[in-house]
Motif scaffolding. Structure first.
Motif, PDB file in Angstrom:
ATOM      1  N   VAL A 106       7.600 -62.400  17.545  1.00 35.48           N
ATOM      2  CA  VAL A 106       8.257 -62.279  18.850  1.00 35.48           C
ATOM      3  C   VAL A 106       7.229 -62.016  19.947  1.00 35.48           C
ATOM      4  N   LEU A 107       6.261 -61.147  19.668  1.00 35.55           N
ATOM      5  CA  LEU A 107       5.226 -60.859  20.668  1.00 35.55           C
ATOM      6  C   LEU A 107       4.418 -62.112  21.012  1.00 35.55           C
ATOM      7  N   MET A 108       4.175 -62.969  20.042  1.00 38.11           N
ATOM      8  CA  MET A 108       3.426 -64.197  20.315  1.00 38.11           C
ATOM      9  C   MET A 108       4.318 -65.239  20.992  1.00 38.11           C
ATOM     10  N   ARG A 109       5.544 -65.406  20.482  1.00 36.41           N
ATOM     11  CA  ARG A 109       6.426 -66.453  20.993  1.00 36.41           C
ATOM     12  C   ARG A 109       6.890 -66.165  22.423  1.00 36.41           C
ATOM     13  N   LYS A 110       7.246 -64.912  22.705  1.00 36.67           N
ATOM     14  CA  LYS A 110       7.817 -64.585  24.012  1.00 36.67           C
ATOM     15  C   LYS A 110       6.805 -64.016  25.006  1.00 36.67           C
TER      16      LYS A 110
END
Length: 429
Positions: free
Chosen positions: A372-376
């Motif tokens: 999530v930290l990478m995607r968003k």
């Protein structure tokens, strides 16, 4: 394929049909059966092709019919080789019956019945594999929404739909089905008419013989037919069976891991031969069906190695790897394993509540933090992975479950992780 001479159709059918219709019992498609089929086909084809004097055909056909009728009686001997079958023909029809032996030998006849019997076994195997796969897909549909832990390296790794997990196993069985189809096509070729090593001067109609015996094609090279292909086939079948056995064992061991837990989320329904009570410890319910199926799958692997080891370092033409009995046993054993696996699938009791409880007691979804930290938020995966790893390490040291982890601690750990970097200094989620 129609007869060239019409009267032969009725005459030969009248003589040979009694051999096929003398009993209502299931036909045993063993070596004796196929030697009979080969001799019947030879009588019909060679007469029709002008290779056998049609005046002799009725007596020869009657002799074949008598041998087959005698062999169909209870406890009757059923010779399995040309040299033990032929004396019965001579006794029934005289020496003229050996006129059938034009362009034939034990080599191509035995190679033919080996292929035919192995072909029958592959069809039975495919049928049971289809049943087992069908049971697995049906169970997957039932548990499409059941979330359970999955394991890698023997450790709880990520949550997954149990239906998705089962379809993964079904995909493995589909590849096994593909292997069966591919192997069947190579086995389904008739060696008849290749004689021993280099063919024959007799103008045999090999294609017609293959058609009469139910083969889709002929083996092209006469040397290959009985010397190489006949040994290759059981080795290839053994490889297919090994794959099925490995898939079986992997599935069973995944279920077995639950039996070491005090509160498993998947078990076999008790009774009915699925489990049995310990003779000493009343609380134990031993998963007998799982143990027996795993044992039998291991036995399949051992049996499948036999033709490989027998064929190893031997010149072409040796009979070691061609034995019908042992090669048939490895196929039948695999069918039995698949039948037991189907039974296991029908006896499984899954507790979605207990599975979710196990998931919530561990950090199997921690990778999602990094994702999530990478995607968003464009945080590099390795940085996010380090943050998630620190969260898990802290939680385990403090015995904190995922649903109870303090957000303030997550903020602190994140700040420590990115300190001195160009990335956002405040946890962006």
């Amino acid at each position: 394929m129609p007869f060239k001479t019409p009267f032969l159709a009725g005459a030969l059918a009248a003589l040979l049909m009694p051999a096929m219709a003398q009993t209502a019992a299931p036909v045993v498609r063993d070596e004796f059966f196929w030697l009979g089929e080969i001799n019947k086909a030879t009588a019909v084809i060679n007469t029709d092709e002008g290779l056998l004097d049609k005046s002799m055909t009725p007596r020869i056909a009657a002799g074949i019919a008598k041998v087959l009728q005698d062999g169909a009686q209870p406890k009757a001997k059923r010779p399995s080789t040309v040299i033990t079958f032929e004396p019965l023909l001579i006794e029934a029809a005289g020496q003229d019956v050996t006129l059938l032996h034009a362009g034939r030998s034990s080599q191509d006849m035995h190679a033919t019945y080996r292929a035919a019997i192995l072909r029958d076994g592959l069809l039975d195997l495919a049928e049971q594999l289809n049943k087992t796969s069908g049971a697995m897909v049906k169970l997957a549909e039932k548990h499409a929404g059941t979330i359970v832990p999955n394991y890698t390296n023997g450790v709880a790794a990520q949550p997954n739909s149990y239906g998705h997990y089962l379809l993964g196993h079904a995909a493995g069985l589909e590849r096994d089905a593909q292997r069966i189809r591919e192997t069947y096509a190579r086995v389904d070729r008739s060696p008849m008419g290749t004689t021993v090593l280099n063919g024959t001067s007799w103008p045999l109609n090999r294609t017609r013989m293959a058609d009469y015996l139910g083969f889709a094609a002929t083996v092209d090279n006469a040397y290959d037919a009985a010397q190489i292909s006949s040994a290759d086939e059981p080795v290839e079948v053994g490889a297919v069976l090994t794959s099925i056995a490995l898939h079986t064992g992997g599935f069973i061991e995944d279920v077995m891991s639950q039996y070491s837990q005090s509160r498993p989320w998947i078990l076999l329904q008790e009774g009915g031969g699925n489990t049995y009570v310990s003779s000493a410890m009343p609380q134990k319910r031993n998963p007998g069906l799982l143990n027996n199926t795993r044992r039998d799958a291991s036995q399949v692997i051992a049996l499948a190695m036999v033709p490989l080891l027998q064929a190893h370092n031997l010149p072409p033409g040796m009979p070691d790897a061609k034995e019908v009995k042992s090669n048939g046993e490895m196929v039948r054993s695999t069918i039995g394993v698949l039948r037991q696996w189907e039974r296991i699938l029908g006896a499984m009791v899954i507790s979605p509540e207990r599975a979710l409880e196990e998931l919530n007691s561990d950090w199997t979804a921690s990778q999602e933090l990094a994702d999530v930290l990478m995607r968003k938020h464009k945080l590099p995966f390795r940085v996010g992975h380090h943050f998630a790893s620190e969260v898990v390490e802290y939680a385990k040291a403090k015995d904190i479950k995922p649903l109870d982890f303090p957000y303030a601690e997550a903020q602190r750990i994140y700040a420590d992780t990115v300190k001195g970097s160009s990335y956002a200094q405040v946890l962006p989620m």
